[in-house]
Design a protein around this motif. Structure first.
Motif, PDB file in Angstrom:
ATOM      1  N   VAL A 129      -6.942  -3.589  17.859  1.00 25.88           N
ATOM      2  CA  VAL A 129      -5.886  -2.587  17.680  1.00 25.88           C
ATOM      3  C   VAL A 129      -4.548  -3.308  17.537  1.00 25.88           C
ATOM      4  N   MET A 130      -3.878  -3.059  16.407  1.00 23.99           N
ATOM      5  CA  MET A 130      -2.610  -3.744  16.116  1.00 23.99           C
ATOM      6  C   MET A 130      -1.430  -2.794  16.188  1.00 23.99           C
ATOM      7  N   ASP A 131      -0.276  -3.388  16.234  1.00 22.52           N
ATOM      8  CA  ASP A 131       0.986  -2.673  16.326  1.00 22.52           C
ATOM      9  C   ASP A 131       1.933  -3.250  15.275  1.00 22.52           C
ATOM     10  N   GLY A 132       2.915  -2.499  14.861  1.00 20.06           N
ATOM     11  CA  GLY A 132       3.927  -3.039  13.952  1.00 20.06           C
ATOM     12  C   GLY A 132       5.227  -2.300  14.171  1.00 20.06           C
ATOM     13  N   PRO A 133       6.338  -2.819  13.611  1.00 23.79           N
ATOM     14  CA  PRO A 133       7.638  -2.190  13.848  1.00 23.79           C
ATOM     15  C   PRO A 133       7.786  -0.853  13.110  1.00 23.79           C
ATOM     16  N   GLU A 134       8.465   0.094  13.748  1.00 17.43           N
ATOM     17  CA  GLU A 134       8.723   1.384  13.100  1.00 17.43           C
ATOM     18  C   GLU A 134       9.913   1.263  12.156  1.00 17.43           C
ATOM     19  N   ILE A 135      10.866   0.390  12.507  1.00 13.46           N
ATOM     20  CA  ILE A 135      11.944   0.064  11.567  1.00 13.46           C
ATOM     21  C   ILE A 135      11.486  -1.171  10.815  1.00 13.46           C
ATOM     22  N   GLU A 136      11.280  -1.010   9.523  1.00 16.04           N
ATOM     23  CA  GLU A 136      10.565  -1.995   8.720  1.00 16.04           C
ATOM     24  C   GLU A 136      11.441  -2.403   7.537  1.00 16.04           C
ATOM     25  N   SER A 137      11.144  -3.556   6.949  1.00 20.30           N
ATOM     26  CA  SER A 137      11.905  -3.956   5.769  1.00 20.30           C
ATOM     27  C   SER A 137      11.275  -3.332   4.527  1.00 20.30           C
ATOM     28  N   GLU A 138      12.085  -3.186   3.489  1.00 22.00           N
ATOM     29  CA  GLU A 138      11.553  -2.697   2.215  1.00 22.00           C
ATOM     30  C   GLU A 138      10.424  -3.614   1.735  1.00 22.00           C
ATOM     31  N   TYR A 139      10.566  -4.903   2.045  1.00 16.81           N
ATOM     32  CA  TYR A 139       9.540  -5.830   1.580  1.00 16.81           C
ATOM     33  C   TYR A 139       8.155  -5.452   2.108  1.00 16.81           C
ATOM     34  N   TYR A 140       8.038  -5.286   3.414  1.00 13.33           N
ATOM     35  CA  TYR A 140       6.713  -4.970   3.970  1.00 13.33           C
ATOM     36  C   TYR A 140       6.277  -3.555   3.640  1.00 13.33           C
ATOM     37  N   ASN A 141       7.253  -2.639   3.587  1.00 13.50           N
ATOM     38  CA  ASN A 141       6.882  -1.240   3.338  1.00 13.50           C
ATOM     39  C   ASN A 141       6.489  -1.010   1.869  1.00 13.50           C
ATOM     40  N   PHE A 142       7.108  -1.787   0.961  1.00 14.45           N
ATOM     41  CA  PHE A 142       6.863  -1.558  -0.473  1.00 14.45           C
ATOM     42  C   PHE A 142       6.409  -2.813  -1.232  1.00 14.45           C
ATOM     43  N   GLU A 143       7.304  -3.797  -1.436  1.00 13.60           N
ATOM     44  CA  GLU A 143       7.000  -4.938  -2.306  1.00 13.60           C
ATOM     45  C   GLU A 143       5.696  -5.640  -1.937  1.00 13.60           C
ATOM     46  N   GLY A 144       5.556  -5.944  -0.653  1.00 14.95           N
ATOM     47  CA  GLY A 144       4.362  -6.669  -0.204  1.00 14.95           C
ATOM     48  C   GLY A 144       3.094  -5.868  -0.462  1.00 14.95           C
ATOM     49  N   LEU A 145       3.266  -4.568  -0.638  1.00 14.31           N
ATOM     50  CA  LEU A 145       2.110  -3.699  -0.887  1.00 14.31           C
ATOM     51  C   LEU A 145       1.976  -3.360  -2.371  1.00 14.31           C
ATOM     52  N   ASN A 146       2.577  -4.242  -3.196  1.00 14.50           N
ATOM     53  CA  ASN A 146       2.429  -4.060  -4.645  1.00 14.50           C
ATOM     54  C   ASN A 146       3.130  -2.800  -5.154  1.00 14.50           C
ATOM     55  N   ILE A 147       4.181  -2.406  -4.437  1.00 23.48           N
ATOM     56  CA  ILE A 147       4.981  -1.273  -4.909  1.00 23.48           C
ATOM     57  C   ILE A 147       6.365  -1.824  -5.265  1.00 23.48           C
ATOM     58  N   PRO A 148       6.588  -2.288  -6.523  1.00 23.28           N
ATOM     59  CA  PRO A 148       7.890  -2.877  -6.873  1.00 23.28           C
ATOM     60  C   PRO A 148       8.996  -1.823  -6.888  1.00 23.28           C
ATOM     61  N   ALA A 149      10.240  -2.305  -6.884  1.00 22.76           N
ATOM     62  CA  ALA A 149      11.404  -1.437  -6.713  1.00 22.76           C
ATOM     63  C   ALA A 149      11.429  -0.272  -7.700  1.00 22.76           C
ATOM     64  N   ASP A 150      11.011  -0.537  -8.946  1.00 25.36           N
ATOM     65  CA  ASP A 150      11.136   0.525  -9.954  1.00 25.36           C
ATOM     66  C   ASP A 150       9.813   1.270 -10.164  1.00 25.36           C
ATOM     67  N   HIS A 151       8.867   1.035  -9.265  1.00 25.43           N
ATOM     68  CA  HIS A 151       7.558   1.676  -9.434  1.00 25.43           C
ATOM     69  C   HIS A 151       7.641   3.169  -9.093  1.00 25.43           C
ATOM     70  N   PRO A 152       7.049   4.014  -9.926  1.00 28.94           N
ATOM     71  CA  PRO A 152       7.134   5.456  -9.647  1.00 28.94           C
ATOM     72  C   PRO A 152       6.494   5.847  -8.309  1.00 28.94           C
ATOM     73  N   ALA A 153       5.643   4.995  -7.782  1.00 30.98           N
ATOM     74  CA  ALA A 153       4.996   5.326  -6.507  1.00 30.98           C
ATOM     75  C   ALA A 153       6.025   5.465  -5.382  1.00 30.98           C
ATOM     76  N   ARG A 154       7.189   4.841  -5.552  1.00 29.72           N
ATOM     77  CA  ARG A 154       8.212   4.956  -4.513  1.00 29.72           C
ATOM     78  C   ARG A 154       8.698   6.386  -4.368  1.00 29.72           C
ATOM     79  N   ASP A 155       8.551   7.133  -5.450  1.00 32.00           N
ATOM     80  CA  ASP A 155       8.963   8.534  -5.382  1.00 32.00           C
ATOM     81  C   ASP A 155       7.970   9.366  -4.579  1.00 32.00           C
ATOM     82  N   MET A 156       6.776   8.842  -4.412  1.00 29.40           N
ATOM     83  CA  MET A 156       5.762   9.585  -3.674  1.00 29.40           C
ATOM     84  C   MET A 156       6.180   9.740  -2.210  1.00 29.40           C
ATOM     85  N   GLN A 157       6.954   8.800  -1.763  1.00 31.45           N
ATOM     86  CA  GLN A 157       7.331   8.813  -0.351  1.00 31.45           C
ATOM     87  C   GLN A 157       8.835   8.759  -0.241  1.00 31.45           C
ATOM     88  N   ASP A 158       9.437   9.834   0.165  1.00 28.99           N
ATOM     89  CA  ASP A 158      10.874   9.822   0.341  1.00 28.99           C
ATOM     90  C   ASP A 158      11.190   9.129   1.651  1.00 28.99           C
TER      91      ASP A 158
END
Ligand code: PHE
Length: 347
Positions: A129-158
């Protein structure tokens, strides 16, 4: 001189014995021993003016008188205190027939209760069982997950952005919109092979209604090893849900899209209410939509520092809050974070 000391002793003893309260006793003490103008104090002070002959005699005598009076004072004080204690004890009637005062005891929140069960079942299957920070960087929340800055998937999650720094690599800070950022964090930290679940709170900037809240709970799953396929995921989830609900549960995949998996799937489980026959809860389909999942995308493995030629794996994410609502038949998500005790006391 000698005589007046003896008289002082008699007079003092009489005064002490005549006292009727601790307060009057204190007054007598002051009268004889008061630093400034105490009767005995004054005599002691005057010793130095006596003749060499008288000095030792009177000195000794006044010390003796002092001792006698001090002892009498202490004894009288003790007597008063004993009397007080005695009074308290005898008036301290204890009524054994009065009903006890019940202590209010808290209990575990329904979300935490189900989370504990989820953790127990996955632990039994070898997941950490793992834990992670609730305040996160854009890198881990998006880029590192293959969601680049201009990717439409970012609109999926406000997203809620947090004011502050804007790091060149890690970007701005956000309230994590899902538990998936912990995928990359875990891979970076532990490498492969890996078997973890990550329960946690996530945040979305959305209008709230009976089925949407700005804060809710998810459980992420990640398994990385050699020769892993989606059939392992199907087996693990069928087993997990069967143990959780205590009766046989079937699962099925439908195609789904998430940038951090390839291929991506949606997983449904057979409706428990109608045993798959179709009812209002499953919208007459016999299946309940449960979670997103898929094989971890090559770019995500790379971000986590894992050799995708050697290892592969799958990830999933489901809504713990929704699971709790299904389990207890709660029809308004907002109740769970309302702090409303009339609601919470039912669990
Ligand atoms: N993070 C996705 C969500 O919040 C769920 C998900 C997790 C999908 C892992 C695929 C793999 O909707």
């Amino acid at each position: 001189m000698e005589q007046s000391l003896k008289n002082l002793e008699q007079e003092g003893l009489k005064a002490i014995h005549g006292c009727t309260s601790i307060e009057t006793l204190r007054e007598v003490e002051l009268e004889y021993f008061g630093r400034k103008d105490g009767k005995l104090t004054n005599i002691m002070k005057g010793l130095k003016d006596l003749s060499n002959e008288e000095k030792p005699k009177i000195g000794q005598l006044s010390n003796a008188v002092k001792g006698v009076l001090e002892k009498a004072l202490a004894a009288k004080l003790q007597a008063f205190e004993n009397e007080k204690l005695q009074k308290e004890l005898s008036s301290d009637f204890f009524d054994t027939t009065i009903p006890g005062k019940a202590r209010t005891v808290g209990h575990i929140h329904p979300i935490a209760q189900v989370q504990e069960e989820v953790e127990r079942i996955f632990s039994q299957m070898g997941f950490a069982v793992m834990d992670g920070p609730e305040i996160e960087s854009e890198y881990y929340n998006f880029e590192g997950l293959n969601i680049p800055a201009d990717h439409p998937a970012r609109d999926m999650q406000d997203t809620f952005f947090v004011a502050g720094k804007n790091d060149e690599k890690y970007g701005r800070m956000v309230l994590r919109t899902h538990t998936s950022p912990v995928q990359v964090r875990t891979m970076e930290k532990y490498g492969a092979p890996l078997r973890v679940i990550v329960p946690g709170r996530v945040f979305r900037y959305e209008a709230t209604d009976a089925s949407h809240d700005s804060t809710f709970n998810q459980v992420e799953g990640l398994l990385i090893d050699k020769d892993i396929s989606l059939s392992h995921l199907k087996g693990v989830m069928a087993e997990f849900l069967t143990r959780l609900f205590g009766k046989p549960v079937k699962v099925r995949f439908r195609p789904g899209y998430f940038p951090f998996v390839e291929p991506g799937v949606e997983l449904d489980f057979s409706c428990l209410l109608c045993a798959g026959k179709g009812c209002r809860v499953c919208k007459h389909s016999g299946w309940v939509e449960f979670m997103g999942a898929g094989m971890v995308h090559e770019n995500v493995l790379k971000a986590g520092g894992i050799d995708s030629k050697k290892y592969q794996g799958w990830a999933f994410g489901f809504g713990l809050t929704r699971l709790v609502m299904m389990r207890y038949g709660i029809d308004d998500i907002r109740l769970l974070t309302s702090g409303e005790l009339r609601f919470l006391r039912q669990f």
